[in-house]
Each structure stands twice: as C-alpha cells, then as structure tokens.
Scaffold this active site. Structure first.
Site, PDB file in Angstrom:
ATOM      1  N   PRO A 179      17.125  -7.286  17.083  1.00  0.00           N
ATOM      2  CA  PRO A 179      16.206  -7.215  15.940  1.00  0.00           C
ATOM      3  C   PRO A 179      16.537  -5.996  15.076  1.00  0.00           C
ATOM      4  CG  PRO A 179      15.088  -6.595  18.000  1.00  0.00           C
ATOM      5  CD  PRO A 179      16.441  -7.106  18.377  1.00  0.00           C
ATOM      6  N   THR A 217      15.328  -4.098  11.452  1.00  0.00           N
ATOM      7  CA  THR A 217      14.514  -3.936  10.250  1.00  0.00           C
ATOM      8  C   THR A 217      15.433  -3.656   9.059  1.00  0.00           C
ATOM      9  OG1 THR A 217      12.548  -3.210  11.427  1.00  0.00           O
ATOM     10  CG2 THR A 217      12.796  -2.417   9.162  1.00  0.00           C
ATOM     11  N   HIS A 263       7.344  -7.598  20.782  1.00  0.00           N
ATOM     12  CA  HIS A 263       7.908  -6.246  20.618  1.00  0.00           C
ATOM     13  C   HIS A 263       7.039  -5.244  21.389  1.00  0.00           C
ATOM     14  CE1 HIS A 263       9.916  -2.803  19.165  1.00  0.00           C
ATOM     15  NE2 HIS A 263       9.990  -3.074  17.864  1.00  0.00           N
ATOM     16  N   ASN A 294       9.801   0.881  21.561  1.00  0.00           N
ATOM     17  CA  ASN A 294       9.978   1.834  20.457  1.00  0.00           C
ATOM     18  C   ASN A 294       8.713   2.497  19.915  1.00  0.00           C
ATOM     19  OD1 ASN A 294      12.636   1.224  20.778  1.00  0.00           O
ATOM     20  ND2 ASN A 294      12.785  -0.144  19.015  1.00  0.00           N
ATOM     21  N   TYR A 339       5.622   1.366  19.380  1.00  0.00           N
ATOM     22  CA  TYR A 339       4.640   0.640  18.574  1.00  0.00           C
ATOM     23  C   TYR A 339       3.431   0.259  19.456  1.00  0.00           C
ATOM     24  CZ  TYR A 339       8.457   0.946  15.344  1.00  0.00           C
ATOM     25  OH  TYR A 339       9.452   1.445  14.546  1.00  0.00           O
ATOM     26  N   ARG A 381      10.444  -7.296  24.754  1.00  0.00           N
ATOM     27  CA  ARG A 381      11.349  -6.148  24.614  1.00  0.00           C
ATOM     28  C   ARG A 381      10.629  -4.854  24.983  1.00  0.00           C
ATOM     29  NH1 ARG A 381      14.895  -3.347  19.791  1.00  0.00           N
ATOM     30  NH2 ARG A 381      16.891  -3.722  20.787  1.00  0.00           N
ATOM     31  N   ASN A 421       9.600   7.661  18.187  1.00  0.00           N
ATOM     32  CA  ASN A 421       8.214   7.607  17.731  1.00  0.00           C
ATOM     33  C   ASN A 421       7.277   8.419  18.630  1.00  0.00           C
ATOM     34  OD1 ASN A 421       8.497   6.195  15.283  1.00  0.00           O
ATOM     35  ND2 ASN A 421       8.695   4.248  16.382  1.00  0.00           N
ATOM     36  N   GLY A 461      21.761  -1.072  23.552  1.00  0.00           N
ATOM     37  CA  GLY A 461      21.877   0.382  23.443  1.00  0.00           C
ATOM     38  C   GLY A 461      23.319   0.832  23.355  1.00  0.00           C
ATOM     39  N   GLY A 495      23.079  -4.167  17.602  1.00  0.00           N
ATOM     40  CA  GLY A 495      22.328  -3.920  16.382  1.00  0.00           C
ATOM     41  C   GLY A 495      23.250  -3.521  15.246  1.00  0.00           C
ATOM     42  N   ARG A 496      23.630  -2.256  15.224  1.00  0.00           N
ATOM     43  CA  ARG A 496      24.453  -1.748  14.117  1.00  0.00           C
ATOM     44  C   ARG A 496      25.703  -2.593  13.889  1.00  0.00           C
ATOM     45  NH1 ARG A 496      23.154   4.019  13.086  1.00  0.00           N
ATOM     46  NH2 ARG A 496      25.221   4.228  12.203  1.00  0.00           N
TER      47      ARG A 496
HETATM   48  C1  8OZ Z   1      14.073   1.262  12.408  1.00  0.00           C
HETATM   49  C2  8OZ Z   1      13.384   1.322  11.208  1.00  0.00           C
HETATM   50  C3  8OZ Z   1      12.210   0.640  11.065  1.00  0.00           C
HETATM   51  C4  8OZ Z   1      11.705  -0.097  12.112  1.00  0.00           C
HETATM   52  C5  8OZ Z   1      12.061  -0.572  15.856  1.00  0.00           C
HETATM   53  C6  8OZ Z   1      11.149  -2.058  14.222  1.00  0.00           C
HETATM   54  O1  8OZ Z   1      12.424   0.581  16.133  1.00  0.00           O
HETATM   55  C7  8OZ Z   1      11.839  -0.953  14.450  1.00  0.00           C
HETATM   56  C8  8OZ Z   1      12.385  -0.148  13.331  1.00  0.00           C
HETATM   57  C9  8OZ Z   1      13.564   0.551  13.453  1.00  0.00           C
HETATM   58  O2  8OZ Z   1      11.838  -1.398  16.746  1.00  0.00           O
END
Ligand code: 8OZ
Length: 361
Positions: A25, A27, A176, A179, A181, A228, A236, A294, A316-317
C-alpha cells in the site's frame, strides 16, 4: 537447490495469484478533495497489475479517518464508482487488488476533521511530530479520548467500507493495523492508557482490533481479509512496553479466523542491523500466509523464499518507480529509481510515467 518460487503462482484462500510479489500500500495523495480516487489512478494501478497482488493505497473508512490531503475513501457511492474503474482495469490486465481500510486516529489535525473538530484517539496523548499538509509540516494536536459509546460506530464503519470495497470490485480488503494509526494506537501502550475494557492488559488492547476483524469478516469472507501490522516500528511516535508479547498475542488472536494473510512491516533501525524482534514467531503463531515488507530487494526476497521466512514479499518504493517490477526482478534487469519529489500529490509525472522495460529507448 530447488527452483525459487517467488515468480510462481500461489493459492491465497480461493484466489490464485500469478506470483508471490505484492505491491505494498502506497499513499500518493492524488485523490480528489472529497476522497474520490482520481482518474489517473486507473492507469497507475493497471500498469502494476502483473504483481501477484496489489494492495491499494490507504483508503479512509470515514471523514474522521482522514489525516493527509487528497487520500481516497470508501465511505460513499461516489467512491465506489470511482474504484470500480480501477478494479476493472486491474482485472482486465490479469491482476488482483485488495483495498486497504484506514482510520488515522490521532495522526490528524482539526484542518482534516469534519467541522474542524479535534482528532479522536484511544487516549488524549499528543504524538510527537508534525502532520503533513500541502503548506508544510504542522504540529499534531492533543487528541480527545474516544468515549466507549463511540467505538461501535467506528467498528461498523470498517465493516461498511469492506462491503463497499467488494461492491467496488476489490478482491478483498486489508485492515490497516500498522504505522501508528487508530488500530495500532489501541494496541500499543505508548498510545493507549485507557482504564476501561479497551485498555490496560494486552487482552483489552486487542479488543478494538478483534472487534474490527470480526465485523469485517461478517461482511466479507475471512479468506478475502488480510491484516497489516508493524510491531517494531516507532513511526508516528509509537512505542510499547512489550512489543513481542503484544504482537505474539495479536498473531495468535488472528490465527482463529482463516484470514487471507498477515502483512508485517519488518521495521529495523537500519538495513544491516538485525531487528530486535522475532518476526518468525508471528508467522508461526498466525499459521497462514505471511507477507513480509521492509526494504526487501531482489536478493532478500529470493532468500526469504529459499529460507521460507515469508510466503509473499511486498515492495513499496520499488513499485512506485517500476510498474513492471515482476519482469524486472525475474530477469534481474535494472530498476528505475523512485523520485521522492513526486511521491505525494501532483499529476501523472512520477505516477504513471515511469518506463516499462519494453518501452522503446
Ligand atoms: C506515508 C505517507 C502518508 C501515509 C502509512 C498510510 O504509513 C501511510 C502513509 C505513509 O501506512
């Protein structure tokens, strides 16, 4: 040595994936201000359909779940219609795509909240750091602690978004829980100081995730639902007093539902330092398909399959810059370099214009 199966088909529940390479995933902040995915996203995702599985960029389940500009949602019919164009294009190109269901909790600002309200979280604990805005970094604000009576509605929003994802043609959903959230904020004790049934013991901190999983698998078959997590990641401003104990319990809990997979961000301080966390313990406890993520490259991904430390690998990248990543990895061909200046926002540049190997050059 057996032939490496990274590029061979794999059964995932009742789905057959073309290979074990997953698009993580990502963003990209190119959706409409009303959280409708952009038309450009149709091309972007279809270009990447040779992945065994695409996981969509994080997609908000409700307006209160927003913490970044121009992210897509799955909380109304307009969103469903826009996603239908994307999932059809991916399927027409032979791919599979899951929707990642997202609520940021405290990783937001009043600027992003309906009516300019305070972001809500398990506890009123201010995360260190800044929110991302188009006008630059802006310090996070002290969130308000959710009332117990508000929790069932948020759980229901996850389930409703899962139902909408299937209406929109997604093959499944990823919850999700990573990270830092909302779900992660409930799990880890650095962000959860509640003294009710949702805080304190590991069992209590697992309650919100458990309720979300149970609501989602009541809406969507469990074998079409992944989760995930990011047990070792401080991103964060996350922390926990016993990460291994907590996430071992998470993996054991998730083992009971027949889920599609467990997707683990194997965060480590540097690429070379061994992580201070036993990810294989999670894999053993969960027992089902394990997606490792990762900083994997070709060599590490092949080795993960040789050593059988993961069932699938997500990138990802590398997927930002290489729409044909599967071809490039399988042929050991050169990779395009991702351009961080175009990761978030903007137009087709840095989004749908990275070249394929097969392009004339
Ligand atoms: C980078 C920038 C904005 C959101 C995540 C949804 O870390 C993100 C995210 C990552 O899971």
């Amino acid at each position: 040595m057996p032939i490496n199966d990274l590029f061979e088909p794999l059964r995932l529940g009742d789905l057959t994936l073309a290979n074990r390479v997953v698009m993580a995933p990502l963003t990209r902040s190119r959706a409409q201000p009303d959280n409708t995915p952009s038309e450009l996203a149709v091309r972007y995702y279809a270009q990447r359909a040779s992945a065994g599985l695409i996981i969509s960029e994080a997609t908000v389940i409700a307006p209160e779940g927003v913490g970044y500009p121009n992210v897509p949602g799955l909380y109304n019919d307009t969103h469903v219609q826009a996603w239908q164009l994307i999932t059809s294009a991916v399927h027409a190109a032979g791919g599979r795509i899951f929707a990642q269901l997202w609520h940021v909790g405290r990783i937001s600002l009043p600027d992003y909240q309906p009516g300019g309200a305070l972001p809500a979280a398990p506890s009123a604990i201010l995360p260190k750091g800044n929110a991302f805005t188009w006008t630059g970094p802006k310090p996070f604000v002290m969130p308000r602690a959710l009332e117990v009576s508000e929790i069932p509605n948020i759980v229901a929003q996850y389930a409703a978004a899962a139902t909408r994802a299937i209406q929109a043609g997604f093959d499944g959903v990823e919850i999700h829980g990573a990270n830092g959230y909302l779900i992660d904020q409930f799990l880890r004790d650095g962000s959860n100081r509640r003294t009710d049934a949702y805080g304190g013991s590991i069992e209590n901190r697992l309650r919100f995730l458990t309720e979300v999983v149970e609501a989602v698998v009541a809406a969507v078959p469990a074998h079409r639902v992944g989760v995930r997590i990011s047990p070792s990641s401080p991103v964060n401003d996350m922390s926990d007093s016993d990460p291994q104990g907590l996430f071992d319990a998470v993996a054991s809990r998730l083992a009971g539902y027949g889920l599609a997979y467990l997707h683990v961000v194997e965060w480590a301080p540097t690429e070379v330092a061994p992580p201070d966390f036993d990810f294989q313990s999670l894999r053993r406890r969960f027992g089902g398909p394990y997606i490792a993520n990762g900083q994997y490259d070709r060599k590490r991904a092949l080795k993960a399959r040789e050593d059988d430390t993961a069932d699938l690998i997500s990138f990802g990248r590398l997927y930002i810059a290489n729409p044909d990543l599967v071809t490039r990895l399988s042929q050991d061909a050169p990779l395009n370099t991702p351009d961080p200046a175009t990761f978030y926002g903007g137009d087709a540049h840095g989004y749908t214009d990275y070249p394929f190997l097969s392009d004339p050059h």
